[in-house]
Design an enzyme around this catalytic site. Structure first.
Site, PDB file in Angstrom:
ATOM      1  N   GLY A   7       0.844  -1.206   0.000  1.00 33.51           N
ATOM      2  CA  GLY A   7       0.000   0.000   0.000  1.00 33.51           C
ATOM      3  C   GLY A   7       0.874   1.249   0.000  1.00 33.51           C
ATOM      4  O   GLY A   7       0.466   2.303   0.466  1.00 33.51           O
ATOM      5  N   GLY A  10      -0.442   4.647  -1.095  1.00 33.71           N
ATOM      6  CA  GLY A  10      -1.640   5.168  -0.438  1.00 33.71           C
ATOM      7  C   GLY A  10      -1.283   6.223   0.605  1.00 33.71           C
ATOM      8  O   GLY A  10      -0.112   6.587   0.777  1.00 33.71           O
ATOM      9  N   THR A 109      -3.483  -5.075  14.592  1.00 31.10           N
ATOM     10  CA  THR A 109      -4.410  -4.260  15.369  1.00 31.10           C
ATOM     11  C   THR A 109      -5.136  -3.304  14.419  1.00 31.10           C
ATOM     12  O   THR A 109      -4.577  -2.896  13.393  1.00 31.10           O
ATOM     13  CB  THR A 109      -3.718  -3.474  16.499  1.00 31.10           C
ATOM     14  OG1 THR A 109      -4.717  -2.669  17.160  1.00 31.10           O
ATOM     15  CG2 THR A 109      -2.619  -2.563  15.999  1.00 31.10           C
ATOM     16  N   GLY A 110      -6.340  -2.948  14.787  1.00 32.34           N
ATOM     17  CA  GLY A 110      -7.102  -1.980  14.001  1.00 32.34           C
ATOM     18  C   GLY A 110      -6.636  -0.559  14.231  1.00 32.34           C
ATOM     19  O   GLY A 110      -7.071   0.369  13.542  1.00 32.34           O
ATOM     20  N   HIS A 142     -14.512   9.408  10.417  1.00 31.56           N
ATOM     21  CA  HIS A 142     -13.326   9.378   9.538  1.00 31.56           C
ATOM     22  C   HIS A 142     -13.561  10.210   8.282  1.00 31.56           C
ATOM     23  O   HIS A 142     -14.698  10.532   7.941  1.00 31.56           O
ATOM     24  CB  HIS A 142     -12.988   7.941   9.135  1.00 31.56           C
ATOM     25  CG  HIS A 142     -12.309   7.143  10.207  1.00 31.56           C
ATOM     26  ND1 HIS A 142     -13.015   6.415  11.138  1.00 31.56           N
ATOM     27  CD2 HIS A 142     -10.993   6.981  10.509  1.00 31.56           C
ATOM     28  CE1 HIS A 142     -12.163   5.833  11.963  1.00 31.56           C
ATOM     29  NE2 HIS A 142     -10.923   6.156  11.620  1.00 31.56           N
ATOM     30  N   HIS A 143     -12.474  10.441   7.573  1.00 31.00           N
ATOM     31  CA  HIS A 143     -12.446  11.161   6.293  1.00 31.00           C
ATOM     32  C   HIS A 143     -13.317  10.482   5.229  1.00 31.00           C
ATOM     33  O   HIS A 143     -13.611   9.282   5.323  1.00 31.00           O
ATOM     34  CB  HIS A 143     -10.994  11.232   5.809  1.00 31.00           C
ATOM     35  CG  HIS A 143     -10.313   9.878   5.787  1.00 31.00           C
ATOM     36  ND1 HIS A 143     -10.293   9.077   4.679  1.00 31.00           N
ATOM     37  CD2 HIS A 143      -9.658   9.175   6.760  1.00 31.00           C
ATOM     38  CE1 HIS A 143      -9.639   7.958   4.948  1.00 31.00           C
ATOM     39  NE2 HIS A 143      -9.245   7.988   6.218  1.00 31.00           N
ATOM     40  N   LYS A 146     -12.352   7.006   3.257  1.00 31.25           N
ATOM     41  CA  LYS A 146     -12.249   5.688   3.910  1.00 31.25           C
ATOM     42  C   LYS A 146     -13.212   4.703   3.251  1.00 31.25           C
ATOM     43  O   LYS A 146     -14.373   5.033   3.023  1.00 31.25           O
ATOM     44  CB  LYS A 146     -12.547   5.812   5.413  1.00 31.25           C
ATOM     45  CG  LYS A 146     -12.329   4.513   6.169  1.00 31.25           C
ATOM     46  CD  LYS A 146     -12.190   4.736   7.661  1.00 31.25           C
ATOM     47  CE  LYS A 146     -12.062   3.431   8.428  1.00 31.25           C
ATOM     48  NZ  LYS A 146     -10.871   2.655   8.023  1.00 31.25           N
TER      49      LYS A 146
HETATM   50  N1  LIG Z   1      -4.368  -0.087  11.918  1.00 30.77           N
HETATM   51  C1  LIG Z   1      -4.155   1.248  11.857  1.00 30.77           C
HETATM   52  O1  LIG Z   1      -3.640   1.868  12.805  1.00 30.77           O
HETATM   53  C2  LIG Z   1      -4.540   1.985  10.623  1.00 30.77           C
HETATM   54  C3  LIG Z   1      -5.095   1.306   9.590  1.00 30.77           C
HETATM   55  N2  LIG Z   1      -5.400   1.953   8.424  1.00 30.77           N
HETATM   56  C4  LIG Z   1      -5.922   1.117   7.366  1.00 30.77           C
HETATM   57  O2  LIG Z   1      -4.911   0.979   6.374  1.00 30.77           O
HETATM   58  C5  LIG Z   1      -5.530   0.794   5.108  1.00 30.77           C
HETATM   59  C6  LIG Z   1      -4.972   1.822   4.121  1.00 30.77           C
HETATM   60  O3  LIG Z   1      -5.361   3.115   4.531  1.00 30.77           O
HETATM   61  P1  LIG Z   1      -5.013   4.394   3.613  1.00 30.77           P
HETATM   62  O4  LIG Z   1      -3.548   4.482   3.394  1.00 30.77           O
HETATM   63  O5  LIG Z   1      -5.729   5.532   4.220  1.00 30.77           O
HETATM   64  O6  LIG Z   1      -5.756   3.966   2.255  1.00 30.77           O
HETATM   65  P2  LIG Z   1      -5.386   4.398   0.773  1.00 30.77           P
HETATM   66  O7  LIG Z   1      -6.564   3.979  -0.068  1.00 30.77           O
HETATM   67  O8  LIG Z   1      -4.935   5.806   0.739  1.00 30.77           O
HETATM   68  O9  LIG Z   1      -4.121   3.469   0.417  1.00 30.77           O
HETATM   69  C7  LIG Z   1      -4.190   2.120   0.079  1.00 30.77           C
HETATM   70  C8  LIG Z   1      -3.310   1.873  -1.144  1.00 30.77           C
HETATM   71  O10 LIG Z   1      -3.376   0.465  -1.483  1.00 30.77           O
HETATM   72  C9  LIG Z   1      -3.800   0.365  -2.852  1.00 30.77           C
HETATM   73  N3  LIG Z   1      -4.564  -0.864  -3.053  1.00 30.77           N
HETATM   74  C10 LIG Z   1      -5.904  -1.063  -2.975  1.00 30.77           C
HETATM   75  N4  LIG Z   1      -6.212  -2.342  -3.232  1.00 30.77           N
HETATM   76  C11 LIG Z   1      -5.047  -2.970  -3.483  1.00 30.77           C
HETATM   77  C12 LIG Z   1      -4.702  -4.297  -3.828  1.00 30.77           C
HETATM   78  N5  LIG Z   1      -5.636  -5.242  -3.941  1.00 30.77           N
HETATM   79  N6  LIG Z   1      -3.412  -4.605  -4.023  1.00 30.77           N
HETATM   80  C13 LIG Z   1      -2.453  -3.644  -3.906  1.00 30.77           C
HETATM   81  N7  LIG Z   1      -2.708  -2.356  -3.583  1.00 30.77           N
HETATM   82  C14 LIG Z   1      -3.988  -2.031  -3.374  1.00 30.77           C
HETATM   83  C15 LIG Z   1      -4.649   1.603  -3.074  1.00 30.77           C
HETATM   84  O11 LIG Z   1      -4.880   1.851  -4.439  1.00 30.77           O
HETATM   85  P3  LIG Z   1      -6.285   2.572  -4.849  1.00 30.77           P
HETATM   86  O12 LIG Z   1      -6.169   3.963  -4.325  1.00 30.77           O
HETATM   87  O13 LIG Z   1      -6.353   2.498  -6.328  1.00 30.77           O
HETATM   88  O14 LIG Z   1      -7.392   1.782  -4.198  1.00 30.77           O
HETATM   89  C16 LIG Z   1      -3.801   2.651  -2.379  1.00 30.77           C
HETATM   90  O15 LIG Z   1      -2.718   3.077  -3.168  1.00 30.77           O
HETATM   91  C17 LIG Z   1      -7.039   0.905   5.352  1.00 30.77           C
HETATM   92  O16 LIG Z   1      -7.574  -0.385   5.518  1.00 30.77           O
HETATM   93  C18 LIG Z   1      -7.116   1.690   6.647  1.00 30.77           C
HETATM   94  O17 LIG Z   1      -8.297   1.495   7.345  1.00 30.77           O
HETATM   95  C19 LIG Z   1      -5.175   3.285   8.256  1.00 30.77           C
HETATM   96  C20 LIG Z   1      -4.641   4.025   9.266  1.00 30.77           C
HETATM   97  C21 LIG Z   1      -4.304   3.434  10.551  1.00 30.77           C
HETATM   98  O1  LIG Z   2      -8.766   4.504   7.345  1.00 30.15           O
HETATM   99  C1  LIG Z   2      -8.259   5.237   8.223  1.00 30.15           C
HETATM  100  O2  LIG Z   2      -7.895   6.398   7.988  1.00 30.15           O
HETATM  101  C2  LIG Z   2      -8.088   4.675   9.570  1.00 30.15           C
HETATM  102  N1  LIG Z   2      -8.362   3.421   9.742  1.00 30.15           N
HETATM  103  C3  LIG Z   2      -8.237   2.680  10.945  1.00 30.15           C
HETATM  104  C4  LIG Z   2      -9.584   2.130  11.367  1.00 30.15           C
HETATM  105  O3  LIG Z   2     -10.329   1.634  10.503  1.00 30.15           O
HETATM  106  O4  LIG Z   2      -9.896   2.132  12.552  1.00 30.15           O
HETATM  107  C5  LIG Z   2      -7.494   3.406  12.020  1.00 30.15           C
HETATM  108  C6  LIG Z   2      -7.633   4.904  12.032  1.00 30.15           C
HETATM  109  O5  LIG Z   2      -8.790   5.250  12.710  1.00 30.15           O
HETATM  110  C7  LIG Z   2      -7.557   5.532  10.652  1.00 30.15           C
END
Ligand SMILES: NC(=O)C1=CN([C@@H]2O[C@H](COP(=O)(O)OP(=O)(O)OC[C@H]3O[C@@H](n4cnc5c(N)ncnc54)[C@H](OP(=O)(O)O)[C@@H]3O)[C@@H](O)[C@H]2O)C=CC1
Ligand SMILES: O=C(O)C1=N[C@H](C(=O)O)C[C@H](O)C1
Length: 250
Positions: A7, A10, A109-110, A142-143, A146
């Site tokens: 990712g 992203g 973790t989430g 969230h934004h 998401k």
């Molecule tokens: N556990 C934690 O503390 C946190 C978890 N998260 C989680 O992390 C994940 C990513 O968040 P975020 O960075 O905001 O999301 P983004 O959509 O900005 O980034 C995800 C990236 O992965 C790409 N992608 C999507 N599907 C695939 C695939 N099948 N194979 C390869 N690449 C892929 C996306 O492309 P495209 O844009 O084309 O879809 C994008 O470039 C989410 O599930 C979010 O909820 C986020 C913040 C904190």
């Molecule tokens: O997608 C996000 O941005 C985030 N995702 C995680 C979630 O689904 O809880 C963590 C954080 O809140 C940001």
């Protein structure tokens, strides 16, 4: 420590690339993303993990749940410890992670922030003290970019609260179309999406004539990236097993 970021193009992937640049002992050896364009001059980016030629000490996944099987297979085939941050995983995905943790170390973790870990434990303690007299509702914000709801953090908190109860409460998502009164067997979970809200989680305990609210607000995505970096450093020293924030912070 050699790192692969899944990712990488992203929002969180870019945060990690920036934060890891300040970590002397960490080096990004490859990225995985649907969009291969951005970091090609810095490190190779593959569309799928199964195409990745590099080996690493850890893979950090902030991508999308559709990439889950590919990522897990790569980690199992190459015996790479996995820091899983992607949310929206199914129950089956989580069971696969548990099973895989017999073969590799896995951290999941989430929410990788310290604060959410603290409020989850506080909410669990509050639930144990308040019992069934207080109705529990979780509101997450969230934004508007998401893709999954409710958030992984809302599940993390709700599951944490449920640990306090012998009879587990049922999760009720919104109340559209409900024609019955609320019962004490529920935890209500509500998702709000708008603008650039980074992440806000409020747990409401509503009792007879009094209300307690426990709230966490993320002010920057860096808290998740820094937590995932800390988890990576922790994970590479562990034997095979399934780890979370409580293991790292105890
Ligand atoms: N556990 C934690 O503390 C946190 C978890 N998260 C989680 O992390 C994940 C990513 O968040 P975020 O960075 O905001 O999301 P983004 O959509 O900005 O980034 C995800 C990236 O992965 C790409 N992608 C999507 N599907 C695939 C695939 N099948 N194979 C390869 N690449 C892929 C996306 O492309 P495209 O844009 O084309 O879809 C994008 O470039 C989410 O599930 C979010 O909820 C986020 C913040 C904190
Ligand atoms: O997608 C996000 O941005 C985030 N995702 C995680 C979630 O689904 O809880 C963590 C954080 O809140 C940001």
């Amino acid at each position: 420590m050699k790192v692969i970021i899944s990712g990488c193009n992203g929002k969180m992937g870019r945060v990690l690339v920036r934060l890891i640049a300040n970590e002397k002992e960490m080096e990004i050896v490859a990225g995985i993303d649907k969009h291969k364009d951005k970091f090609e001059n810095t490190f190779p980016v593959y569309e799928k993990a199964c195409e990745c030629k590099e080996k690493a000490d850890v893979l950090i996944d902030f991508s999308h749940h559709s990439a889950f099987s590919d990522i897990l297979k790569y980690c199992l085939d190459t015996k790479t410890p996995l820091v899983m941050a992607t949310t929206g995983l199914t129950g089956e995905n989580l069971r696969s992670l548990m099973k895989a943790s017999n073969e590799i170390p896995i951290f999941q973790t989430g929410n990788y922030s310290l604060g959410v870990n603290v409020i989850t434990n506080l909410a669990k303690k509050a639930a144990a003290s308040l019992g069934d007299d207080f109705d529990i509702e979780i509101i997450e914000k969230h934004h508007n970019q998401k893709v999954d709801s409710p958030s992984g953090t809302a599940y993390l908190i709700a599951n944490g609260i449920n640990e306090a109860f012998e009879t587990k409460k049922e999760f009720v998502y919104g109340r559209y179309g409900k024609s019955d009164k609320r019962t004490s067997t529920e935890i209500g979970i509500h998702a709000i999406r708008g603008g650039t809200i980074i992440g806000e989680h409020t747990v409401i305990f509503a009792g007879p004539d009094e209300i307690i609210e426990i709230k966490h607000t993320a002010l920057s995505k860096d808290i998740f990236g820094l937590g995932a970096i800390k988890a990576s450093k922790f994970l590479i020293k562990q034997k095979n097993g399934f780890y979370n924030m409580n293991d790292m912070l105890k």
